[in-house]
Design an enzyme around this catalytic site. Structure first.
Site, mmCIF file in Angstrom:
data_model
loop_
_atom_site.group_PDB
_atom_site.id
_atom_site.type_symbol
_atom_site.label_atom_id
_atom_site.label_comp_id
_atom_site.label_asym_id
_atom_site.label_seq_id
_atom_site.Cartn_x
_atom_site.Cartn_y
_atom_site.Cartn_z
ATOM 1 C CE LYS A 267 -4.408 0.714 2.296
ATOM 2 N NZ LYS A 267 -5.139 0.518 3.550
HETATM 3 O O1 G3P Z 1 -7.811 1.391 5.297
HETATM 4 C C1 G3P Z 1 -8.099 2.685 4.897
HETATM 5 C C2 G3P Z 1 -9.488 3.191 5.227
HETATM 6 O O2 G3P Z 1 -10.415 2.174 5.040
HETATM 7 C C3 G3P Z 1 -9.609 3.940 6.509
HETATM 8 O O3 G3P Z 1 -10.930 4.059 6.971
HETATM 9 O O4 G3P Z 1 -12.603 4.641 8.708
HETATM 10 O O5 G3P Z 1 -10.201 5.318 9.013
HETATM 11 O O6 G3P Z 1 -11.629 6.443 7.332
HETATM 12 P P1 G3P Z 1 -11.355 5.164 8.060
#
Ligand code: G3P
Length: 225
Positions: A88
């Site tokens: 990533k």
């Molecule tokens: O893995 C990246 C993403 O899914 C993060 O999600 O909930 O932290 O905005 P969030």
């Protein structure tokens, strides 16, 4: 559409996997820190355990370097942990250069922290295997995250880009449905949102009635003997 789970929690990964619908896992440094994992050796071991748990599914693990040489060095080490590791890489200038390098050198990538169609075009041009638009965070800032998935899907189809759209930052079961409608190739979701897809009050009411009637039927059958 593929289902990934967005967590580094082994119990949750196992629960989603046991449901039989899991295609992969995405992690990030915040999710890893939340599990209390500290130190390079423990981190790498945790990634390996996740890969073995989902057996065959892609597992995205994030670099923390922000310069080209650092991203490449880190990405090579991460990719060597297991064949299902996808590196990533953040959507920054050196990240784009690294995506191209990884693509030329057979290392699969997921371009993360994507918030616009322009960034998604760059990721695809650089050869990213996945692009991760963060739809929940877009919604949080008063824009429409699902609309971005639709826009990227339209552009990728029109231009023939092969990069898969991985809708990230999912906050609800409805987000998953909307992303499926908008043309996402993958949705990476918290376990709660995946389980939310199961829920409908009419299912619960209907099942309670069927079970009740089945009980009556059984009573009649027993009574008839
Ligand atoms: O893995 C990246 C993403 O899914 C993060 O999600 O909930 O932290 O905005 P969030």
């Amino acid at each position: 559409m593929k289902f990934f789970i967005d967590t580094a929690n082994l119990a949750q990964i196992k629960e989603a996997h046991d449901l039989g619908i899991l295609d992969g896992v995405t992690t990030n440094p915040s999710l890893m820190a939340k599990e209390g994992i500290r130190g390079e050796e423990a981190i790498n071991q945790h990634y390996l355990t996740i890969c073995e748990l989902v057996d065959g599914g892609d597992v995205s693990v994030e670099v923390i370097s922000t310069d080209l040489a650092g991203i490449i060095e880190e990405g090579k080490k991460l990719a060597a942990i297991h064949p299902n590791i996808v590196v990533k890489v953040p959507m920054i200038k050196d990240g784009v250069k690294a995506l191209k390098w990884f693509s030329d050198n057979g290392i699969r990538t997921n371009c993360t922290l994507v918030f616009s169609a322009g960034q998604a075009i760059l990721a695809a041009k650089a050869g990213a295997n996945y692009v991760s638009p963060f739809i929940g965070r877009i919604d949080d800032s008063n824009w429409d995250g699902v609309q971005l998935i639709e826009q990227i899907s339209h552009i990728y189809n029109l231009q023939g880009f092969k990069t898969e759209i991985l809708a990230a930052s999912i906050r609800s079961a409805l987000h998953i449905v909307k992303c499926a409608e908008a043309g996402a190739d993958v949705c990476t979701c918290p376990l709660e949102s995946i389980l939310g897809l199961l829920k409908h009050p009419l299912t619960d009411i209907g099942l309670a009635k069927f079970l009740d009637d089945a009980k009556k039927m059984k009573e009649v059958m027993v009574g008839a003997k």
